[in-house]
Write an enzyme that holds these catalytic residues in place. Structure first.
Site, PDB file in Angstrom:
ATOM      1  N   ARG A   8       0.882  -1.374  -0.042  1.00 41.82           N
ATOM      2  CA  ARG A   8       0.041   0.085   0.031  1.00 41.82           C
ATOM      3  C   ARG A   8       0.988   1.149  -0.008  1.00 41.82           C
ATOM      4  NH1 ARG A   8      -1.475   4.036   3.035  1.00 41.82           N
ATOM      5  NH2 ARG A   8       0.030   3.259   4.783  1.00 41.82           N
ATOM      6  N   VAL A   9       0.585   2.198  -0.773  1.00 42.88           N
ATOM      7  CA  VAL A   9       1.097   3.390  -0.756  1.00 42.88           C
ATOM      8  C   VAL A   9      -0.102   4.619  -0.570  1.00 42.88           C
ATOM      9  CG1 VAL A   9       3.234   3.031  -1.927  1.00 42.88           C
ATOM     10  CG2 VAL A   9       1.300   3.472  -3.335  1.00 42.88           C
ATOM     11  N   SER A  10       0.270   5.619  -0.114  1.00 35.51           N
ATOM     12  CA  SER A  10      -0.858   6.606   0.059  1.00 35.51           C
ATOM     13  C   SER A  10      -1.391   7.219  -1.243  1.00 35.51           C
ATOM     14  CB  SER A  10      -0.412   7.654   1.195  1.00 35.51           C
ATOM     15  OG  SER A  10       0.093   7.187   2.284  1.00 35.51           O
ATOM     16  N   THR A  11      -0.645   7.544  -2.311  1.00 35.84           N
ATOM     17  CA  THR A  11      -1.268   7.994  -3.154  1.00 35.84           C
ATOM     18  C   THR A  11      -0.786   7.362  -4.635  1.00 35.84           C
ATOM     19  OG1 THR A  11       0.828   9.785  -3.752  1.00 35.84           O
ATOM     20  CG2 THR A  11      -0.942  10.542  -1.985  1.00 35.84           C
ATOM     21  N   GLN A  14       3.098   7.995  -5.534  1.00 34.24           N
ATOM     22  CA  GLN A  14       4.041   7.581  -4.970  1.00 34.24           C
ATOM     23  C   GLN A  14       4.330   6.031  -5.542  1.00 34.24           C
ATOM     24  OE1 GLN A  14       2.124   7.626  -0.816  1.00 34.24           O
ATOM     25  NE2 GLN A  14       4.088   7.480  -0.427  1.00 34.24           N
TER      26      GLN A  14
END
Length: 202
Positions: A8-11, A14
């Site tokens: 998982r990455v926030s945006t 990324q």
């Protein structure tokens, strides 16, 4: 045994490369580009992972760090408990530890995860507090241009601001596509979708 990886990455901007370094070791890799504040079960790829677990396809999950699963300690421990109930081992790479040993919960894992989860939550709260202080300082100097801290848009304001996303979702576009066309994050598109669903129920 089916071993998979969750990333998982926030945006959407990324890069997931660092978390994907050992991806060839896994049968499948699930990648979410969404804020950690979104519950695991409400994320697109995480939902697919949960479905695969329910179907008995997945027996082992690897993730780079525990905060990939959740931002709050409650969310993290809730998901770990779910994985344990399904006899799915979780391996957190940055601590080099499994959640289950010989099919039984690893007490050391739970203790360390609890500590790390609490630290991550505390750091998040500290960051928000520093942000609040920075905004207050900017307001005092008359240089603050953004939304006042502690205020939030109403559901109707969100739908108005992201009307392009609303249009695309109503036209049947995916969350990812709608967020791209609407020029917002996937998390924002998910929020718009949630508001639309609530209004349908009402």
């Amino acid at each position: 045994m089916t071993k998979v990886k969750y990333i998982r990455v926030s945006t959407t901007e990324q890069n997931t490369g660092r978390q994907e370094t050992n991806s060839k070791e896994f049968s499948k890799v699930y990648i979410d580009k969404v804020s950690g504040s979104v519950k695991f079960s409400e994320r697109k790829e995480a939902s697919k992972l949960i479905s695969d677990i329910e179907s008995g396809i997945v027996t082992e999950i690897h993730t780079s760090s525990i905060d990939r699963i959740g931002r709050s300690i409650i969310d993290i421990l809730t998901m770990i408990e779910f994985f344990n109930e399904k006899s799915v081992k979780v391996f957190v790479e940055n601590i080099g530890m499994y959640s289950l040993i010989d099919g039984k919960p690893n007490p050391s894992f739970k203790m360390i995860v609890s500590v790390l989860g609490n630290v991550a939550e505390m750091e998040r709260n500290n960051m928000l507090e520093r942000q609040k202080q920075g905004i207050e300082l900017a307001k005092a100097k008359g240089t603050y241009k953004g939304r006042l801290y502690g205020t939030r848009m109403s559901d109707d304001e969100v739908l108005t601001k992201y009307k392009v996303v609303v249009r695309e979702l109503k036209n049947g576009e995916s969350l990812r596509r709608a967020s791209k066309i609407g020029g917002c994050s996937l998390g924002t598109a998910q929020k718009v979708q949630s508001i639309l669903k609530q209004k349908e129920v009402v």
